[in-house]
Scaffold this motif. Structure first.
Motif, PDB file in Angstrom:
ATOM      1  N   THR A  45       0.819  -1.215   0.000  1.00 34.45           N
ATOM      2  CA  THR A  45       0.000   0.000   0.000  1.00 34.45           C
ATOM      3  C   THR A  45       0.854   1.266   0.000  1.00 34.45           C
ATOM      4  O   THR A  45       1.945   1.294   0.566  1.00 34.45           O
ATOM      5  CB  THR A  45      -0.948   0.027   1.211  1.00 34.45           C
ATOM      6  OG1 THR A  45      -1.781   1.194   1.126  1.00 34.45           O
ATOM      7  CG2 THR A  45      -0.179   0.064   2.524  1.00 34.45           C
ATOM      8  N   ARG A  46       0.314   2.293  -0.643  1.00 38.70           N
ATOM      9  CA  ARG A  46       0.981   3.605  -0.628  1.00 38.70           C
ATOM     10  C   ARG A  46       0.063   4.657  -0.019  1.00 38.70           C
ATOM     11  O   ARG A  46       0.264   5.849  -0.205  1.00 38.70           O
ATOM     12  CB  ARG A  46       1.386   4.008  -2.047  1.00 38.70           C
ATOM     13  CG  ARG A  46       2.457   3.117  -2.639  1.00 38.70           C
ATOM     14  CD  ARG A  46       3.159   3.745  -3.810  1.00 38.70           C
ATOM     15  NE  ARG A  46       2.422   3.603  -5.044  1.00 38.70           N
ATOM     16  CZ  ARG A  46       2.899   3.999  -6.231  1.00 38.70           C
ATOM     17  NH1 ARG A  46       4.086   4.554  -6.326  1.00 38.70           N
ATOM     18  NH2 ARG A  46       2.185   3.841  -7.328  1.00 38.70           N
ATOM     19  N   LYS A  47      -0.936   4.207   0.751  1.00 38.62           N
ATOM     20  CA  LYS A  47      -1.929   5.109   1.328  1.00 38.62           C
ATOM     21  C   LYS A  47      -1.452   5.709   2.653  1.00 38.62           C
ATOM     22  O   LYS A  47      -2.131   5.648   3.674  1.00 38.62           O
ATOM     23  CB  LYS A  47      -3.250   4.360   1.546  1.00 38.62           C
ATOM     24  CG  LYS A  47      -3.897   3.858   0.266  1.00 38.62           C
ATOM     25  CD  LYS A  47      -4.360   5.014  -0.615  1.00 38.62           C
ATOM     26  CE  LYS A  47      -5.131   4.499  -1.831  1.00 38.62           C
ATOM     27  NZ  LYS A  47      -5.568   5.603  -2.701  1.00 38.62           N
ATOM     28  N   THR A  48      -0.257   6.283   2.648  1.00 34.81           N
ATOM     29  CA  THR A  48       0.262   7.003   3.804  1.00 34.81           C
ATOM     30  C   THR A  48       0.921   8.279   3.298  1.00 34.81           C
ATOM     31  O   THR A  48       1.170   8.427   2.097  1.00 34.81           O
ATOM     32  CB  THR A  48       1.281   6.162   4.595  1.00 34.81           C
ATOM     33  OG1 THR A  48       2.341   5.751   3.706  1.00 34.81           O
ATOM     34  CG2 THR A  48       0.636   4.927   5.205  1.00 34.81           C
ATOM     35  N   ALA A  49       1.229   9.177   4.226  1.00 34.23           N
ATOM     36  CA  ALA A  49       1.756  10.491   3.828  1.00 34.23           C
ATOM     37  C   ALA A  49       3.041  10.387   3.024  1.00 34.23           C
ATOM     38  O   ALA A  49       3.276  11.162   2.100  1.00 34.23           O
ATOM     39  CB  ALA A  49       1.980  11.347   5.074  1.00 34.23           C
ATOM     40  N   GLY A  50       3.888   9.404   3.361  1.00 37.06           N
ATOM     41  CA  GLY A  50       5.178   9.274   2.689  1.00 37.06           C
ATOM     42  C   GLY A  50       5.125   8.498   1.395  1.00 37.06           C
ATOM     43  O   GLY A  50       6.158   8.331   0.731  1.00 37.06           O
ATOM     44  N   GLY A  51       3.945   8.006   1.010  1.00 40.74           N
ATOM     45  CA  GLY A  51       3.797   7.305  -0.258  1.00 40.74           C
ATOM     46  C   GLY A  51       4.770   6.157  -0.422  1.00 40.74           C
ATOM     47  O   GLY A  51       4.883   5.266   0.417  1.00 40.74           O
ATOM     48  N   ASP A  52       5.513   6.184  -1.537  1.00 45.11           N
ATOM     49  CA  ASP A  52       6.398   5.077  -1.874  1.00 45.11           C
ATOM     50  C   ASP A  52       7.542   4.929  -0.881  1.00 45.11           C
ATOM     51  O   ASP A  52       8.080   3.827  -0.693  1.00 45.11           O
ATOM     52  CB  ASP A  52       6.957   5.282  -3.287  1.00 45.11           C
ATOM     53  CG  ASP A  52       7.129   3.970  -4.032  1.00 45.11           C
ATOM     54  OD1 ASP A  52       6.367   3.027  -3.748  1.00 45.11           O
ATOM     55  OD2 ASP A  52       8.022   3.889  -4.888  1.00 45.11           O
ATOM     56  N   PHE A  53       7.934   6.025  -0.227  1.00 49.81           N
ATOM     57  CA  PHE A  53       9.037   5.938   0.728  1.00 49.81           C
ATOM     58  C   PHE A  53       8.600   5.217   1.999  1.00 49.81           C
ATOM     59  O   PHE A  53       9.346   4.406   2.557  1.00 49.81           O
ATOM     60  CB  PHE A  53       9.569   7.338   1.040  1.00 49.81           C
ATOM     61  CG  PHE A  53      10.120   8.021  -0.172  1.00 49.81           C
ATOM     62  CD1 PHE A  53      11.379   7.706  -0.646  1.00 49.81           C
ATOM     63  CD2 PHE A  53       9.375   8.965  -0.862  1.00 49.81           C
ATOM     64  CE1 PHE A  53      11.886   8.317  -1.781  1.00 49.81           C
ATOM     65  CE2 PHE A  53       9.864   9.577  -2.002  1.00 49.81           C
ATOM     66  CZ  PHE A  53      11.130   9.249  -2.462  1.00 49.81           C
ATOM     67  N   ASP A  54       7.389   5.495   2.465  1.00 50.80           N
ATOM     68  CA  ASP A  54       6.852   4.727   3.588  1.00 50.80           C
ATOM     69  C   ASP A  54       6.706   3.261   3.190  1.00 50.80           C
ATOM     70  O   ASP A  54       6.934   2.352   3.993  1.00 50.80           O
ATOM     71  CB  ASP A  54       5.474   5.271   3.997  1.00 50.80           C
ATOM     72  CG  ASP A  54       5.567   6.601   4.730  1.00 50.80           C
ATOM     73  OD1 ASP A  54       6.688   7.000   5.090  1.00 50.80           O
ATOM     74  OD2 ASP A  54       4.516   7.245   4.931  1.00 50.80           O
ATOM     75  N   ARG A  55       6.306   3.053   1.955  1.00 53.64           N
ATOM     76  CA  ARG A  55       6.139   1.694   1.439  1.00 53.64           C
ATOM     77  C   ARG A  55       7.450   0.923   1.511  1.00 53.64           C
ATOM     78  O   ARG A  55       7.482  -0.251   1.894  1.00 53.64           O
ATOM     79  CB  ARG A  55       5.652   1.812  -0.011  1.00 53.64           C
ATOM     80  CG  ARG A  55       5.320   0.521  -0.718  1.00 53.64           C
ATOM     81  CD  ARG A  55       4.753   0.904  -2.086  1.00 53.64           C
ATOM     82  NE  ARG A  55       4.287  -0.230  -2.836  1.00 53.64           N
ATOM     83  CZ  ARG A  55       5.021  -0.869  -3.745  1.00 53.64           C
ATOM     84  NH1 ARG A  55       6.255  -0.482  -3.972  1.00 53.64           N
ATOM     85  NH2 ARG A  55       4.522  -1.890  -4.415  1.00 53.64           N
ATOM     86  N   ILE A  56       8.550   1.572   1.150  1.00 57.18           N
ATOM     87  CA  ILE A  56       9.858   0.919   1.221  1.00 57.18           C
ATOM     88  C   ILE A  56      10.198   0.577   2.665  1.00 57.18           C
ATOM     89  O   ILE A  56      10.701  -0.509   2.965  1.00 57.18           O
ATOM     90  CB  ILE A  56      10.937   1.830   0.596  1.00 57.18           C
ATOM     91  CG1 ILE A  56      10.763   1.871  -0.931  1.00 57.18           C
ATOM     92  CG2 ILE A  56      12.336   1.348   0.955  1.00 57.18           C
ATOM     93  CD1 ILE A  56      11.656   2.874  -1.628  1.00 57.18           C
ATOM     94  N   ASP A  57       9.908   1.500   3.602  1.00 58.42           N
ATOM     95  CA  ASP A  57      10.167   1.215   5.018  1.00 58.42           C
ATOM     96  C   ASP A  57       9.374  -0.013   5.475  1.00 58.42           C
ATOM     97  O   ASP A  57       9.890  -0.858   6.207  1.00 58.42           O
ATOM     98  CB  ASP A  57       9.779   2.420   5.882  1.00 58.42           C
ATOM     99  CG  ASP A  57      10.776   3.568   5.784  1.00 58.42           C
ATOM    100  OD1 ASP A  57      11.912   3.319   5.326  1.00 58.42           O
ATOM    101  OD2 ASP A  57      10.425   4.698   6.153  1.00 58.42           O
ATOM    102  N   ARG A  58       8.116  -0.098   5.053  1.00 61.54           N
ATOM    103  CA  ARG A  58       7.291  -1.242   5.460  1.00 61.54           C
ATOM    104  C   ARG A  58       7.798  -2.535   4.823  1.00 61.54           C
ATOM    105  O   ARG A  58       7.794  -3.596   5.461  1.00 61.54           O
ATOM    106  CB  ARG A  58       5.828  -1.004   5.093  1.00 61.54           C
ATOM    107  CG  ARG A  58       5.121   0.002   5.992  1.00 61.54           C
ATOM    108  CD  ARG A  58       3.614  -0.034   5.782  1.00 61.54           C
ATOM    109  NE  ARG A  58       3.250   0.246   4.404  1.00 61.54           N
ATOM    110  CZ  ARG A  58       3.098   1.460   3.899  1.00 61.54           C
ATOM    111  NH1 ARG A  58       3.286   2.530   4.680  1.00 61.54           N
ATOM    112  NH2 ARG A  58       2.760   1.628   2.641  1.00 61.54           N
TER     113      ARG A  58
END
Length: 512
Positions: free
Chosen positions: A256-269
């Protein structure tokens, strides 16, 4: 570039049809795991004692499926069965050797790891269940460079944002994941080599359904969130806190990319999921249970496609060489980014790399140097002098600790400090106790000016000097913490700049 003679067809020749070839498994003994013939009950398949005793290693800590390539101390027959179960692709056969980057130091290896978003073989019901839609064709949903050093005591994983704007050979500028759609694994390798100047030695690909099955085979993994996520399209609704998830929810969490950081949060997850998978695969519960261990191997192997060079001998050798690698020896980072919302000529949003910082990162990989290698004394002195003149948020490395026990608070504050422009490359951790009242900003004597800058962003915080501290500033959150002032006068975030610090696999495991 190398001056070796070209091998394979010249560029411009018709691209050969991309086909995966599944090898026929040759099982050790009477049959492979899962052989349930009518001859009677299946005798339990037990890996050799050395396999059960030693920890399962992750060559590519980016995906559990690849862990099976590195089962250490494996007897030849068992490795032969493993190798036979893998899908194989002739990834490097058509590449012009003279146009590729030079090989790195002897023994060092670089893998391109791709998570494919192919829906091939999935029914409409399965696509709906996995929340992946029914898009036609294939793209690389996840791309990573995995470096195994020549001493075999370090594995480093570099995430390549899938929207990275790069030049795709013979196709021009485009998002990096389009290379896979245009020309399969071979063009993906050429594109990554061209963009990074790092020679790729091996290729590994994992598909959606295989990832789900691997997580389920391990009875799920544990993930943690600092903020809730709701993504109706992926059928994902998770509150802040720690969750035990099965394969389908783990896939949604990672994609999912449904967070403020988009793809960067996605990479962290995704890195968190990989670390959780590594932790679970190497656990005693998995390795000491022959049934679970072989089910895991069987499931993981069938979901992986590798290049032809990863043959039985290579797999067995790597497994033995990497048998001492643990969670602390696997590091994660991502490519430094200059602009996270670059507008392409067509008006699409893409990611532009920080050319200088990315070049330094890839040079470290190609030269087999640690990606978190410390600067020289001269460089440290120069940075210290620069910071003494007028410290900027991006020059201040902040490590956040939760000293009040509220779940997710440390991660939330770390995100806000990064929003304010501070560098915080490692994930928030719990403090040694949870009864801290006033938020503390701890610093070495020579870092007082940096600590003051951080303190201004944390109203009500208290400076604490500690001459045992070295680089960076520590924030210990107390019960009186209220907010992070991201509008502090000197805490203006750098436009689009992303720090590329590293986390270990252990840092990413929930509760560590």
């Amino acid at each position: 570039m190398s001056d070796r003679p070209p091998e394979g067809p010249r560029r411009g020749a018709p691209t050969p049809e991309f086909r995966r070839i599944r090898s026929s498994p040759t099982p050790p003994g009477d049959g492979p795991p899962g052989d349930r013939s009518s001859a009677g009950p299946r005798a339990p398949f037990l890996p050799p004692p050395a396999v059960r005793r030693k920890r399962l290693l992750l060559l590519v800590a980016s995906t559990l499926s690849v862990a099976v390539l590195l089962a250490s101390g494996t007897a030849w027959a068992f490795s032969g069965w493993m190798s036979g179960k893998l899908n194989r692709s002739d990834v490097f056969g058509g590449l012009l050797q003279g146009d590729r980057p030079e090989s790195g130091p002897e023994g060092a290896l670089n893998f391109l790891v791709i998570g494919s978003d192919s829906r091939d073989g999935l029914t409409s019901e399965e696509q709906s269940e996995l929340g992946v839609g029914g898009n036609v064709g294939q793209r690389a949903d996840t791309m990573m460079l995995v470096h195994v050093n020549s001493d075999r005591d370090r594995v480093e994983v570099v995430a390549l944002p899938r929207d990275s704007w790069v030049d795709i050979p013979e196709h021009g500028p485009n998002k990096i994941n389009a290379s896979y759609a245009f020309g399969g694994p071979s063009l993906a390798v050429r594109t990554v080599e061209s963009a990074t100047d790092v020679r790729i030695d091996h290729y590994v690909e994992v598909d959606f359904s295989g990832f789900v099955d691997v997580v389920d085979t391990l009875d799920g993994i544990e993930v943690c969130l600092s903020q809730p996520i709701t993504d109706p399209k992926a059928d994902l609704d998770m509150a802040a806190g720690t969750h035990r998830v099965g394969g389908t929810e783990a896939l949604a969490f990672a994609r999912t990319r449904k967070t403020a950081g988009g793809d960067f949060d996605r990479i962290d997850r995704q890195q968190q999921v990989m670390s959780a998978l590594l932790d679970k695969a190497m656990s005693t519960d998995t390795l000491s249970d022959p049934g679970r261990f072989t089910d895991f191997l069987d499931t993981a192997l069938s979901s992986v496609t590798v290049d032809n060079g990863l043959d039985t001998a290579t797999i067995n050798q790597l497994g033995n060489e990497l048998r001492t690698v643990g969670l602390d020896d696997v590091s994660f980072t991502q490519v430094p980014v200059a602009e996270a919302n670059y507008r392409t000529p067509e008006g699409a949003s893409a990611v532009q790399w920080d050319t200088e910082a990315a070049g330094d990162l890839f040079s470290r990989l190609s030269e087999d140097r640690p990606i978190a290698e410390e600067d020289s004394d001269e460089e440290k002195e120069r940075e210290k002098d620069d910071a003494a003149d007028s410290p900027r948020p991006r020059d201040v490395r902040v490590k956040v600790f939760n000293g009040m026990g509220q779940p997710g608070l440390g991660s939330q504050v770390r995100s806000k400090l990064r929003e304010a422009g501070f560098a915080s490359p490692t994930k928030a951790r719990n403090w040694k106790n949870t009864d801290v009242t006033t938020t503390l900003v701890r610093h070495a004597p020579e870092r007082k000016d940096q600590a003051e800058l951080v303190s201004r962003a944390l109203p009500g915080s208290e400076l604490v000097e500690d001459d045992t501290l070295g680089e960076g500033v520590q924030v210990v959150l107390g019960a009186e913490h209220s907010t992070v002032d991201t509008t502090a006068p000197t805490a203006t975030p750098e436009d689009g700049n992303r720090d590329h610090g590293t986390d270990t696999a252990r840092d990413n495991v929930c509760g560590s």
